[in-house]
Design a protein around this motif. Structure first.
Motif, PDB file in Angstrom:
ATOM      1  N   GLU A  36      32.382  24.208  81.517  1.00 46.12           N
ATOM      2  CA  GLU A  36      32.198  25.633  81.793  1.00 46.12           C
ATOM      3  C   GLU A  36      33.454  26.349  81.333  1.00 46.12           C
ATOM      4  N   VAL A  37      33.269  27.463  80.611  1.00 41.72           N
ATOM      5  CA  VAL A  37      34.399  28.181  80.011  1.00 41.72           C
ATOM      6  C   VAL A  37      34.306  29.650  80.389  1.00 41.72           C
ATOM      7  N   LEU A  38      35.434  30.215  80.803  1.00 33.99           N
ATOM      8  CA  LEU A  38      35.501  31.637  81.135  1.00 33.99           C
ATOM      9  C   LEU A  38      36.702  32.257  80.447  1.00 33.99           C
ATOM     10  N   ASN A  39      36.474  33.345  79.727  1.00 28.95           N
ATOM     11  CA  ASN A  39      37.565  34.092  79.110  1.00 28.95           C
ATOM     12  C   ASN A  39      38.105  35.072  80.150  1.00 28.95           C
ATOM     13  N   ARG A  40      39.378  34.890  80.559  1.00 29.00           N
ATOM     14  CA  ARG A  40      39.981  35.752  81.572  1.00 29.00           C
ATOM     15  C   ARG A  40      40.449  37.074  81.009  1.00 29.00           C
ATOM     16  N   LYS A  41      40.368  37.260  79.692  1.00 31.13           N
ATOM     17  CA  LYS A  41      40.829  38.477  79.019  1.00 31.13           C
ATOM     18  C   LYS A  41      42.340  38.662  79.173  1.00 31.13           C
ATOM     19  N   GLU A  42      43.074  37.546  79.183  1.00 35.17           N
ATOM     20  CA  GLU A  42      44.528  37.552  79.229  1.00 35.17           C
ATOM     21  C   GLU A  42      45.029  36.729  78.039  1.00 35.17           C
ATOM     22  N   ARG A  48      43.813  27.291  81.691  1.00 36.14           N
ATOM     23  CA  ARG A  48      43.794  26.538  82.947  1.00 36.14           C
ATOM     24  C   ARG A  48      42.558  25.659  82.958  1.00 36.14           C
ATOM     25  N   VAL A  49      42.674  24.506  83.606  1.00 38.70           N
ATOM     26  CA  VAL A  49      41.562  23.563  83.647  1.00 38.70           C
ATOM     27  C   VAL A  49      41.378  23.032  85.066  1.00 38.70           C
ATOM     28  N   GLY A  50      40.129  22.760  85.427  1.00 41.37           N
ATOM     29  CA  GLY A  50      39.809  22.160  86.716  1.00 41.37           C
ATOM     30  C   GLY A  50      38.764  21.075  86.493  1.00 41.37           C
ATOM     31  N   PHE A  51      38.676  20.147  87.430  1.00 35.77           N
ATOM     32  CA  PHE A  51      37.773  19.011  87.290  1.00 35.77           C
ATOM     33  C   PHE A  51      36.886  18.915  88.527  1.00 35.77           C
ATOM     34  N   THR A  52      35.603  18.641  88.311  1.00 43.15           N
ATOM     35  CA  THR A  52      34.657  18.485  89.405  1.00 43.15           C
ATOM     36  C   THR A  52      33.911  17.172  89.217  1.00 43.15           C
ATOM     37  N   VAL A  53      33.903  16.353  90.262  1.00 46.53           N
ATOM     38  CA  VAL A  53      33.117  15.121  90.270  1.00 46.53           C
ATOM     39  C   VAL A  53      32.388  15.095  91.604  1.00 46.53           C
ATOM     40  N   THR A  54      31.059  15.149  91.558  1.00 46.16           N
ATOM     41  CA  THR A  54      30.289  15.242  92.799  1.00 46.16           C
ATOM     42  C   THR A  54      30.094  13.877  93.434  1.00 46.16           C
ATOM     43  N   LYS A  55      29.750  13.884  94.703  1.00 48.42           N
ATOM     44  CA  LYS A  55      29.578  12.641  95.457  1.00 48.42           C
ATOM     45  C   LYS A  55      28.416  11.796  94.975  1.00 48.42           C
ATOM     46  N   LYS A  56      27.476  12.400  94.272  1.00 52.84           N
ATOM     47  CA  LYS A  56      26.329  11.618  93.809  1.00 52.84           C
ATOM     48  C   LYS A  56      26.704  10.656  92.686  1.00 52.84           C
ATOM     49  N   HIS A  57      27.918  10.770  92.160  1.00 49.32           N
ATOM     50  CA  HIS A  57      28.345   9.920  91.053  1.00 49.32           C
ATOM     51  C   HIS A  57      29.132   8.699  91.488  1.00 49.32           C
ATOM     52  N   PHE A  80      45.362  20.714  73.506  1.00 51.33           N
ATOM     53  CA  PHE A  80      45.818  21.456  72.331  1.00 51.33           C
ATOM     54  C   PHE A  80      44.732  22.363  71.775  1.00 51.33           C
ATOM     55  N   ALA A  81      43.469  22.062  72.066  1.00 47.78           N
ATOM     56  CA  ALA A  81      42.354  22.860  71.559  1.00 47.78           C
ATOM     57  C   ALA A  81      42.013  24.028  72.480  1.00 47.78           C
ATOM     58  N   MET A  82      42.560  24.045  73.688  1.00 47.23           N
ATOM     59  CA  MET A  82      42.221  25.096  74.650  1.00 47.23           C
ATOM     60  C   MET A  82      42.852  26.423  74.241  1.00 47.23           C
ATOM     61  N   GLN A  83      42.069  27.483  74.374  1.00 48.12           N
ATOM     62  CA  GLN A  83      42.528  28.801  73.965  1.00 48.12           C
ATOM     63  C   GLN A  83      43.293  29.473  75.099  1.00 48.12           C
ATOM     64  N   PRO A  84      44.368  30.193  74.776  1.00 48.83           N
ATOM     65  CA  PRO A  84      45.111  30.919  75.807  1.00 48.83           C
ATOM     66  C   PRO A  84      44.225  31.940  76.511  1.00 48.83           C
ATOM     67  N   GLY A  85      44.439  32.105  77.808  1.00 47.18           N
ATOM     68  CA  GLY A  85      43.686  33.081  78.579  1.00 47.18           C
ATOM     69  C   GLY A  85      42.286  32.651  78.958  1.00 47.18           C
ATOM     70  N   HIS A  86      41.976  31.368  78.816  1.00 51.73           N
ATOM     71  CA  HIS A  86      40.656  30.861  79.172  1.00 51.73           C
ATOM     72  C   HIS A  86      40.781  29.866  80.322  1.00 51.73           C
ATOM     73  N   ASP A  87      39.732  29.815  81.150  1.00 52.35           N
ATOM     74  CA  ASP A  87      39.632  28.814  82.208  1.00 52.35           C
ATOM     75  C   ASP A  87      38.527  27.833  81.822  1.00 52.35           C
ATOM     76  N   TYR A  88      38.772  26.547  82.097  1.00 51.22           N
ATOM     77  CA  TYR A  88      37.817  25.497  81.779  1.00 51.22           C
ATOM     78  C   TYR A  88      37.577  24.662  83.035  1.00 51.22           C
ATOM     79  N   VAL A  89      36.307  24.355  83.315  1.00 54.12           N
ATOM     80  CA  VAL A  89      35.964  23.426  84.387  1.00 54.12           C
ATOM     81  C   VAL A  89      35.130  22.307  83.763  1.00 54.12           C
ATOM     82  N   VAL A  90      35.576  21.072  83.969  1.00 56.51           N
ATOM     83  CA  VAL A  90      34.868  19.901  83.455  1.00 56.51           C
ATOM     84  C   VAL A  90      34.112  19.280  84.632  1.00 56.51           C
TER      85      VAL A  90
END
Length: 129
Positions: A36-42, A48-57, A80-90
């Motif tokens: 999931e990617v969100l442009n913060r307009k900054e 920034r990056v965050g990680f989610t692993v659910t209990k079903k896994h 290195f591929a992440m763009q400045p001002g974007h948030d990423y959730v894996v």
């Protein structure tokens, strides 16, 4: 990488509201994870990056191993591929545990670099009647 190149740092998403905000952004699906990617307009802000692993896994040991593998993949290659001002959730899927680390890093970098697909309007979308 030479010694005079700056090291690109990636920040972390830590709070629930930050993770929920990213859910409103673009979704890039893959076999190993959902990105999931969100442009913060900054444009000058660090990515920034965050990680989610659910209990079903799996149990806690397996979930933590999945999270550690994803963190290392971002650190080694995908940051290195992440763009400045974007948030990423894996959002991890169970296959993250069994796939080779090289495949994991390649797919993560590929998903991060992928350009968003344009959605077609309801008038141009074909419908089966």
């Amino acid at each position: 990488m030479t010694s005079d190149e700056p090291i690109k740092t990636v920040g972390r998403l830590k709070s629930r509201p930050q993770f929920l905000a990213v859910r409103e952004g673009e979704k890039r699906r893959g076999g190993l994870f959902l990105l999931e990617v969100l442009n913060r307009k900054e444009p000058e802000g660090e990515p920034r990056v965050g990680f989610t692993v659910t209990k079903k896994h799996g149990n806690a040991v397996e979930r933590n191993r999945m999270r550690r593998r994803l963190k290392e993949a971002v650190r080694v290659k995908a940051g290195f591929a992440m763009q400045p001002g974007h948030d990423y959730v894996v959002v991890a899927r169970r296959d993250v545990l069994s796939v080779s680390f090289e495949t994991l890093t390649e797919e993560l970098a590929e998903r991060i670099e992928a350009r968003p697909k344009h959605k077609r309007s309801s008038q141009t979308r074909s419908r089966k009647v």
